[in-house]
Scaffold this motif. Structure first.
Motif, PDB file in Angstrom:
ATOM      1  N   ILE A   1       0.834  -1.203   0.000  1.00  0.00           N
ATOM      2  CA  ILE A   1       0.000   0.000   0.000  1.00  0.00           C
ATOM      3  C   ILE A   1       0.868   1.252   0.000  1.00  0.00           C
ATOM      4  O   ILE A   1       0.645   2.183  -0.783  1.00  0.00           O
ATOM      5  CB  ILE A   1      -0.960  -0.011   1.206  1.00  0.00           C
ATOM      6  N   VAL A   2       1.852   1.276   0.869  1.00  0.00           N
ATOM      7  CA  VAL A   2       2.773   2.414   0.943  1.00  0.00           C
ATOM      8  C   VAL A   2       3.473   2.624  -0.395  1.00  0.00           C
ATOM      9  O   VAL A   2       3.559   3.743  -0.904  1.00  0.00           O
ATOM     10  CB  VAL A   2       3.804   2.191   2.076  1.00  0.00           C
TER      11      VAL A   2
ATOM     12  N   LEU B   1      -6.359   8.978   0.418  1.00  0.00           N
ATOM     13  CA  LEU B   1      -5.241   8.516   1.236  1.00  0.00           C
ATOM     14  C   LEU B   1      -3.936   8.929   0.579  1.00  0.00           C
ATOM     15  O   LEU B   1      -3.802   8.861  -0.644  1.00  0.00           O
ATOM     16  CB  LEU B   1      -5.284   6.997   1.372  1.00  0.00           C
ATOM     17  N   SER B   2      -2.978   9.352   1.389  1.00  0.00           N
ATOM     18  CA  SER B   2      -1.661   9.712   0.876  1.00  0.00           C
ATOM     19  C   SER B   2      -0.629   9.465   1.961  1.00  0.00           C
ATOM     20  O   SER B   2      -0.965   9.277   3.137  1.00  0.00           O
ATOM     21  CB  SER B   2      -1.629  11.167   0.425  1.00  0.00           C
ATOM     22  N   LEU B   3       0.620   9.479   1.558  1.00  0.00           N
ATOM     23  CA  LEU B   3       1.708   9.307   2.514  1.00  0.00           C
ATOM     24  C   LEU B   3       1.961  10.603   3.277  1.00  0.00           C
ATOM     25  O   LEU B   3       1.840  11.688   2.717  1.00  0.00           O
ATOM     26  CB  LEU B   3       3.003   8.909   1.798  1.00  0.00           C
ATOM     27  N   THR B   4       2.305  10.467   4.530  1.00  0.00           N
ATOM     28  CA  THR B   4       2.774  11.611   5.312  1.00  0.00           C
ATOM     29  C   THR B   4       4.240  11.846   4.941  1.00  0.00           C
ATOM     30  O   THR B   4       4.848  11.039   4.220  1.00  0.00           O
ATOM     31  CB  THR B   4       2.671  11.316   6.818  1.00  0.00           C
TER      32      THR B   4
ATOM     33  N   GLU C   1      -8.575  -2.101  -5.373  1.00  0.00           N
ATOM     34  CA  GLU C   1      -8.638  -2.630  -6.743  1.00  0.00           C
ATOM     35  C   GLU C   1      -7.259  -2.720  -7.376  1.00  0.00           C
ATOM     36  O   GLU C   1      -6.924  -3.721  -8.001  1.00  0.00           O
ATOM     37  CB  GLU C   1      -9.547  -1.743  -7.600  1.00  0.00           C
ATOM     38  N   SER C   2      -6.452  -1.695  -7.199  1.00  0.00           N
ATOM     39  CA  SER C   2      -5.154  -1.659  -7.874  1.00  0.00           C
ATOM     40  C   SER C   2      -4.108  -2.562  -7.231  1.00  0.00           C
ATOM     41  O   SER C   2      -3.134  -2.933  -7.881  1.00  0.00           O
ATOM     42  CB  SER C   2      -4.634  -0.228  -7.942  1.00  0.00           C
TER      43      SER C   2
ATOM     44  N   TYR D   1       3.251   5.843  -2.827  1.00  0.00           N
ATOM     45  CA  TYR D   1       4.487   6.551  -3.176  1.00  0.00           C
ATOM     46  C   TYR D   1       4.608   6.702  -4.698  1.00  0.00           C
ATOM     47  O   TYR D   1       4.999   7.756  -5.196  1.00  0.00           O
ATOM     48  CB  TYR D   1       5.700   5.800  -2.618  1.00  0.00           C
ATOM     49  N   SER D   2       4.260   5.658  -5.421  1.00  0.00           N
ATOM     50  CA  SER D   2       4.398   5.665  -6.879  1.00  0.00           C
ATOM     51  C   SER D   2       3.314   6.465  -7.584  1.00  0.00           C
ATOM     52  O   SER D   2       3.590   7.155  -8.565  1.00  0.00           O
ATOM     53  CB  SER D   2       4.372   4.235  -7.426  1.00  0.00           C
ATOM     54  N   TYR D   3       2.083   6.382  -7.096  1.00  0.00           N
ATOM     55  CA  TYR D   3       0.953   6.932  -7.844  1.00  0.00           C
ATOM     56  C   TYR D   3       0.253   8.102  -7.165  1.00  0.00           C
ATOM     57  O   TYR D   3      -0.580   8.767  -7.780  1.00  0.00           O
ATOM     58  CB  TYR D   3      -0.060   5.833  -8.160  1.00  0.00           C
ATOM     59  N   GLY D   4       0.525   8.341  -5.905  1.00  0.00           N
ATOM     60  CA  GLY D   4      -0.069   9.484  -5.224  1.00  0.00           C
ATOM     61  C   GLY D   4      -1.399   9.177  -4.571  1.00  0.00           C
ATOM     62  O   GLY D   4      -1.833   8.020  -4.497  1.00  0.00           O
TER      63      GLY D   4
END
Length: 148
Positions: free
Chosen positions: A46-47, A99-102, A63-64, A51-54
């Protein structure tokens, strides 16, 4: 009917693809542990995707990554508690959450991926540019969806 040489070549290719998949899986596990050894490796999937797709929704993430929504929800909640992932209202749908990374999540991802990249760079370091270009082109051709 295929000749024996072609059959042996195809078997050898299958063996090498299996070795690549196995090595990649082992390296992914190692990278996930480097990111945070307290998490399941699926959390790093998930991380890595974020990171790759935003930013994305939990539904799109499920799904992805080919995970069920309940697993994604559970893993995202763990990642949020550890301050690796955050959720913010979607600008397109006020009821939705993106959802996004901090910053911490991004930093830890970069650290973990550096180790993974160094393992790949070490393997190709003895190749000249032409060999690397040929390998890339062959992989691109092999990985085309219409080839499967």
């Amino acid at each position: 009917m295929k000749n024996t040489n072609r059959i042996n070549l195809e078997l050898s290719l299958g063996k090498q693809i299996n070795a690549l998949i196995s090595a990649s899986h082992a390296l992914n596990m190692k990278t996930a542990a480097r990111f945070d050894s307290t998490l399941q490796p699926a959390a790093f999937l998930i991380v890595r995707w974020l990171y790759s797709y935003g930013p994305t929704s939990a539904t799109a993430l499920a799904e992805s990554t080919a995970m069920d929504r309940s697993s994604v929800s559970r893993l995202v909640n763990q990642l949020k508690k550890l301050n690796y992932v955050k959720g913010e209202p979607s600008p397109n749908d006020k009821r939705g959450v993106l959802l996004s990374l901090t910053d911490l999540g991004s930093e830890k991802t970069i650290e973990a991926l550096k180790e993974k990249e160094s393992a790949f760079y070490e393997r190709i370091s003895r190749w000249d540019d032409l060999e690397l270009e040929n390998f890339i082109e062959m992989l691109k051709d092999f990985n085309q969806p219409d080839n499967i």
